[in-house]
Design a protein around this motif. Sequence first.
Motif, mmCIF file in Angstrom:
data_model
loop_
_atom_site.group_PDB
_atom_site.id
_atom_site.type_symbol
_atom_site.label_atom_id
_atom_site.label_comp_id
_atom_site.label_asym_id
_atom_site.label_seq_id
_atom_site.Cartn_x
_atom_site.Cartn_y
_atom_site.Cartn_z
ATOM 1 N N LYS A 57 0.792 -1.276 0.129
ATOM 2 C CA LYS A 57 -0.097 -0.056 0.006
ATOM 3 C C LYS A 57 0.949 1.265 -0.061
ATOM 4 O O LYS A 57 1.937 1.445 0.609
ATOM 5 C CB LYS A 57 -0.935 0.154 1.270
ATOM 6 C CG LYS A 57 -2.269 -0.747 0.899
ATOM 7 C CD LYS A 57 -2.031 -2.025 0.739
ATOM 8 C CE LYS A 57 -3.437 -2.822 0.488
ATOM 9 N NZ LYS A 57 -3.369 -4.288 0.421
ATOM 10 N N SER A 58 0.447 2.355 -0.666
ATOM 11 C CA SER A 58 0.996 3.508 -0.678
ATOM 12 C C SER A 58 0.635 4.226 0.786
ATOM 13 O O SER A 58 -0.016 3.932 1.338
ATOM 14 C CB SER A 58 0.462 4.597 -1.769
ATOM 15 O OG SER A 58 -0.942 4.820 -1.487
ATOM 16 N N SER A 59 1.226 5.362 0.919
ATOM 17 C CA SER A 59 1.278 6.032 2.151
ATOM 18 C C SER A 59 -0.245 6.737 2.365
ATOM 19 O O SER A 59 -0.760 6.807 3.196
ATOM 20 C CB SER A 59 2.256 6.996 2.479
ATOM 21 O OG SER A 59 2.578 7.973 1.479
ATOM 22 N N LEU A 82 -5.825 5.940 4.835
ATOM 23 C CA LEU A 82 -6.954 5.910 4.774
ATOM 24 C C LEU A 82 -7.495 4.462 5.458
ATOM 25 O O LEU A 82 -8.380 4.449 6.324
ATOM 26 C CB LEU A 82 -7.420 5.674 3.257
ATOM 27 C CG LEU A 82 -7.463 6.878 2.456
ATOM 28 C CD1 LEU A 82 -7.948 6.643 1.012
ATOM 29 C CD2 LEU A 82 -8.352 8.038 2.980
ATOM 30 N N MET A 83 -6.418 3.496 5.551
ATOM 31 C CA MET A 83 -6.823 2.410 6.360
ATOM 32 C C MET A 83 -6.720 2.369 7.699
ATOM 33 O O MET A 83 -7.262 1.736 8.350
ATOM 34 C CB MET A 83 -5.717 1.172 5.880
ATOM 35 C CG MET A 83 -6.178 0.624 4.428
ATOM 36 S SD MET A 83 -5.288 -0.746 3.642
ATOM 37 C CE MET A 83 -6.077 -2.243 4.844
ATOM 38 N N ARG A 84 -5.799 3.362 7.972
ATOM 39 C CA ARG A 84 -5.836 3.676 9.545
ATOM 40 C C ARG A 84 -6.644 4.243 10.144
ATOM 41 O O ARG A 84 -7.318 4.226 11.081
ATOM 42 C CB ARG A 84 -4.297 4.711 9.610
ATOM 43 C CG ARG A 84 -3.987 5.046 10.946
ATOM 44 C CD ARG A 84 -2.712 5.711 11.101
ATOM 45 N NE ARG A 84 -1.597 5.217 10.888
ATOM 46 C CZ ARG A 84 -0.863 5.603 9.935
ATOM 47 N NH1 ARG A 84 -1.155 6.669 9.120
ATOM 48 N NH2 ARG A 84 0.286 4.723 9.670
ATOM 49 N N GLU A 85 -7.497 5.272 9.137
ATOM 50 C CA GLU A 85 -8.650 5.738 9.600
ATOM 51 C C GLU A 85 -9.854 4.773 9.551
ATOM 52 O O GLU A 85 -10.748 4.923 10.472
ATOM 53 C CB GLU A 85 -9.150 7.115 8.691
ATOM 54 C CG GLU A 85 -8.224 8.200 8.785
ATOM 55 C CD GLU A 85 -8.301 8.875 10.139
ATOM 56 O OE1 GLU A 85 -9.585 9.018 10.762
ATOM 57 O OE2 GLU A 85 -7.609 9.048 10.795
ATOM 58 N N ALA A 86 -10.021 3.955 8.543
ATOM 59 C CA ALA A 86 -10.891 2.740 8.603
ATOM 60 C C ALA A 86 -10.920 2.007 9.868
ATOM 61 O O ALA A 86 -11.795 1.717 10.640
ATOM 62 C CB ALA A 86 -10.792 2.043 7.347
#
Length: 254
Positions: free
Chosen positions: A6-8, A13-17
């Motif tokens: 995954k790109s930064s 976005l995954m951290r937020e999810a």
Amino acid sequence: MPVTIKSSREIALMREAGKRLAEVHTRLRDVIEPGISTKEIDRLGREMIEGMGCIPSFLNYNGYPASICVSVNDEVVHGIPSEDVILQEGDIVSLDAGLIYEGYHADAARTHGVGTVSPQAKQLMNVTRQSFFEGVRFAREGNHLHDISNAIDAYIRRFGYTAVRDLVGHGIGSQLHEDPQIPNFTQRRKGPMLKAGMTLAVEPMINIGRPDVEWLDDDWTVVTEDGTLSAHYENTILITDGEPEIFTLELCEQ
Ligand code: MF3
Ligand code: CO
């Protein structure tokens, strides 16, 4: 499909999810008490997810009819919420939830006791949760995927438990299920090398008795063949060159 890095931007976005899904689990934990139906848990979970502006990823996934998988006692995973299933004191209940935030998935599961549970049930829940952390110790760049699998299995075997073999963890990102598959039992081969930027859903499903499972006639609910209790614990994690980042951990647990 190759395992994606995954790109930064994707990682952010995954951290937020993950943060949102952790909050869903924190709030769902508080509604677990004797007398609640599994349907009501699903309704509340869906409301929380949609209230955060996210999409419940399980709803209609391959025809699955709910937003939260609710699996009681000998049900391993994918229990279908029902008005007729009422949690009773002493039950254990696994809640598996997934959401999409800005196109990116988070997936996490917890197993809770309903009221006071037996010492056997308590130990199963604790060991299942701990087995995730024992596996995730090995989740870093340069190690191999199956170092995680082997560590989970070695840990739970110390208690005489067994890991379900017919269901596995998975890569995750813009799709709920990406490569690689992540077994929770000992592997002969090393599996792919882990690289920073891989995002994985590690999800031990652990039985007190035999590892064998079967599917109910609803074609979803997975139960233990021998009727013994099963627990499930799952987080979405990021591989880095150091400690993995666990996106879906509740704040109170960090
Ligand atoms: N967390 C589960 C998984 O990783 C649940 C998805 S199955 C669904 O496979 F159909 F209910 F969405
Ligand atoms: Co999963």
